[in-house]
Scaffold this motif. Structure first.
Motif, PDB file in Angstrom:
ATOM      1  N   GLY A 284     -55.183 -18.271  12.177  1.00 36.18           N
ATOM      2  CA  GLY A 284     -53.861 -18.414  12.475  1.00 36.18           C
ATOM      3  C   GLY A 284     -52.195 -18.159  11.608  1.00 36.18           C
ATOM      4  O   GLY A 284     -52.767 -17.255  11.338  1.00 36.18           O
ATOM      5  N   ALA A 285     -52.088 -19.321  11.000  1.00 35.81           N
ATOM      6  CA  ALA A 285     -50.555 -19.375  10.540  1.00 35.81           C
ATOM      7  C   ALA A 285     -50.772 -19.124   9.065  1.00 35.81           C
ATOM      8  O   ALA A 285     -49.978 -19.143   8.072  1.00 35.81           O
TER       9      ALA A 285
ATOM     10  N   ARG B 239     -44.250 -19.119  11.152  1.00 31.75           N
ATOM     11  CA  ARG B 239     -43.362 -18.132  12.277  1.00 31.75           C
ATOM     12  C   ARG B 239     -41.927 -18.309  12.317  1.00 31.75           C
ATOM     13  O   ARG B 239     -41.510 -16.133  12.496  1.00 31.75           O
TER      14      ARG B 239
ATOM     15  N   THR C 193     -47.319 -23.731   9.815  1.00 33.81           N
ATOM     16  CA  THR C 193     -46.647 -23.392  10.599  1.00 33.81           C
ATOM     17  C   THR C 193     -45.307 -22.452  11.297  1.00 33.81           C
ATOM     18  O   THR C 193     -45.307 -21.550  11.305  1.00 33.81           O
TER      19      THR C 193
ATOM     20  N   ALA D 122     -57.064 -19.094  15.448  1.00 39.37           N
ATOM     21  CA  ALA D 122     -56.639 -18.404  16.202  1.00 39.37           C
ATOM     22  C   ALA D 122     -56.098 -16.464  15.714  1.00 39.37           C
ATOM     23  O   ALA D 122     -55.792 -16.516  14.622  1.00 39.37           O
ATOM     24  N   ASN D 123     -55.282 -16.617  16.442  1.00 38.63           N
ATOM     25  CA  ASN D 123     -54.560 -14.599  16.832  1.00 38.63           C
ATOM     26  C   ASN D 123     -55.919 -14.439  16.663  1.00 38.63           C
ATOM     27  O   ASN D 123     -56.176 -13.222  17.212  1.00 38.63           O
TER      28      ASN D 123
ATOM     29  N   PHE E 257     -52.361 -12.785  19.211  1.00 40.20           N
ATOM     30  CA  PHE E 257     -51.288 -14.017  18.240  1.00 40.20           C
ATOM     31  C   PHE E 257     -51.457 -14.234  19.356  1.00 40.20           C
ATOM     32  O   PHE E 257     -50.287 -14.570  20.862  1.00 40.20           O
ATOM     33  N   ASP E 258     -50.507 -15.466  19.314  1.00 40.15           N
ATOM     34  CA  ASP E 258     -50.767 -17.115  20.511  1.00 40.15           C
ATOM     35  C   ASP E 258     -51.779 -17.228  21.049  1.00 40.15           C
ATOM     36  O   ASP E 258     -51.097 -17.781  22.088  1.00 40.15           O
TER      37      ASP E 258
ATOM     38  N   GLU F 136     -49.317 -30.501  20.214  1.00 43.66           N
ATOM     39  CA  GLU F 136     -48.972 -29.669  19.185  1.00 43.66           C
ATOM     40  C   GLU F 136     -47.729 -28.673  19.237  1.00 43.66           C
ATOM     41  O   GLU F 136     -47.543 -28.858  18.161  1.00 43.66           O
TER      42      GLU F 136
ATOM     43  N   HIS G 174     -47.739 -22.656  21.510  1.00 44.16           N
ATOM     44  CA  HIS G 174     -49.212 -21.793  22.185  1.00 44.16           C
ATOM     45  C   HIS G 174     -50.220 -22.982  21.800  1.00 44.16           C
ATOM     46  O   HIS G 174     -50.568 -23.234  20.958  1.00 44.16           O
TER      47      HIS G 174
ATOM     48  N   ASN H 276     -54.971 -22.516  19.596  1.00 45.66           N
ATOM     49  CA  ASN H 276     -56.196 -23.499  18.971  1.00 45.66           C
ATOM     50  C   ASN H 276     -56.095 -24.531  19.912  1.00 45.66           C
ATOM     51  O   ASN H 276     -57.713 -24.885  19.537  1.00 45.66           O
TER      52      ASN H 276
ATOM     53  N   ARG I 289     -46.509 -11.826   6.798  1.00 45.32           N
ATOM     54  CA  ARG I 289     -46.937 -13.084   6.131  1.00 45.32           C
ATOM     55  C   ARG I 289     -48.287 -12.821   5.526  1.00 45.32           C
ATOM     56  O   ARG I 289     -48.361 -13.500   4.761  1.00 45.32           O
TER      57      ARG I 289
HETATM   58  N1  HSE Z   1     -50.954 -18.089  17.078  1.00 43.57           N
HETATM   59  C1  HSE Z   1     -49.817 -20.128  16.329  1.00 43.57           C
HETATM   60  C2  HSE Z   1     -49.300 -19.337  15.035  1.00 43.57           C
HETATM   61  C3  HSE Z   1     -51.262 -20.407  15.984  1.00 43.57           C
HETATM   62  O1  HSE Z   1     -49.877 -18.230  14.410  1.00 43.57           O
HETATM   63  O2  HSE Z   1     -48.451 -19.000  14.472  1.00 43.57           O
HETATM   64  C4  HSE Z   1     -50.732 -21.508  14.756  1.00 43.57           C
HETATM   65  O3  HSE Z   1     -50.378 -22.620  14.933  1.00 43.57           O
END
Ligand code: HSE
Length: 312
Positions: free
Chosen positions: A258-259, A185, A181, A13-14, A19-20, A128, A136, A139, A232
């Motif tokens: 992703g995260a 976040r 996650t 993801a991302n 992002f998201d 999810e 979101h 994924n 991050r």
């Molecule tokens: N878009 C989400 C994040 C993906 O980066 O927090 C992980 O669930």
């Protein structure tokens, strides 16, 4: 059909600048479901293999997704689920999403509902949400549909499939440390500057264009994340070195999957993806961190039936 076996793939993801909202589907790594119809109604987990996860359907991503589907489409029969987790929770390659999409895909087939994959997504999203405590679909959409997907809107759900250039491969390294996650976040800013959001939108628009036209140079220039990566990166041990190693080995771009804590790179060709994976491996080998790596084409099938069983 009395029982079904389903494969639900991992996903990234991302993809740096989306992002998201942007994600793509991996091949060869994912969760496997075997689901049997039962006389007794309801959802029942027979076994979860590979990871310690709650068997109570209300506390399990796949259970919540299944119950969401059954609430709208009640069934006289029940379902006994055996789930083999091929993806570790908290890995950054869509563990909860694979579980959420696999179960709704399987129930749709077993019950003969005839819902499209797009129509199944809202049920998977409910599952999810249990894992990440935020809605979101970046994924679940690629894991179910395959390829690259863009989430234009969640309510109403509006997902756009983006074409995949044929020579695009992913290299992913997963350091075996769990990063939830919700934690990843919590470090994000609630607000971003106007200037930064313009730059991020420019990269995202260009990346989508590069995917449409198989313009690998444009894809490479666009894989930049100025909003989320700086926040991050400190959560991921050796992140800068991993990214640099991927770029040194001529990846088109690299970023947090992703995260996190997984790190992905997009590459032109399988041989380059293998070299990029090796370059990232060397970083973690020298640091003593335990890890796994994946080299994968972009999986354009998404979630699939591996076997249907007419008679038990
Ligand atoms: N878009 C989400 C994040 C993906 O980066 O927090 C992980 O669930």
């Amino acid at each position: 059909m009395e029982a079904i076996s389903v494969f639900a793939p991992a996903s990234v993801a991302n993809v740096s600048c989306g992002f998201d909202i942007l994600g793509f589907c991996l091949d060869g790594v994912g969760d496997e479901f075997y689901i049997e119809k039962t006389v007794e109604p309801g959802v029942h987990f027979k076994e979860i293999i590979g990871q310690k996860l709650p068997l109570d359907p209300q506390k399990n991503v796949a259970g919540v997704a299944a119950l969401a589907l059954l609430k709208q489409h009640p069934s006289d029969c029940g379902f006994a689920i055996t789930l083999t987790k091929g993806i570790k929770p908290g890995s950054g390659i869509g563990s909860s999403s694979a579980s959420a999409v696999g179960v709704v895909y399987a129930l749709n087939e077993l019950m003969g509902l005839g819902l499209s994959k797009m129509e199944l997504l809202p049920f998977a999203l409910e599952g999810e949400m249990l894992a990440s405590q935020a809605a979101h679909a970046d994924n679940i959409a690629p894991a179910l549909l395959g390829g690259f997907t863009l989430v234009r809107s969640l309510q109403p759900m509006d997902i756009v499939s983006i074409p995949t250039p044929s020579d695009l491969y992913a290299a992913v390294i997963h350091p075996l440390v769990e990063l939830k996650t919700a934690e990843a976040r919590s470090v994000l800013s609630a607000e971003v500057s106007f200037k930064d959001s313009i730059q991020q939108s420019a990269n995202l628009g260009a990346l989508i264009s590069g995917l449409h036209t198989a313009d690998y140079d444009l894809i490479s220039r666009s894989l930049v994340d100025i909003l989320v990566e700086p926040k991050r990166a400190p959560l991921i041990p050796n992140y800068s070195a991993l990214k640099q190693a991927a770029l040194n080995a001529n990846a088109l771009g690299a970023g947090i999957s992703g995260a996190g804590p997984s790190v992905f790179a997009l590459c032109k060709g399988k041989e380059n993806a293998k070299a990029v994976a090796q370059s990232m491996r060397e970083v973690l080998e020298s640091s003593g961190t335990i890890f796994e790596t994946f080299v994968s084409p972009i999986n354009t099938q998404g979630t699939t039936t591996t076997k249907s069983h007419e008679i038990l």
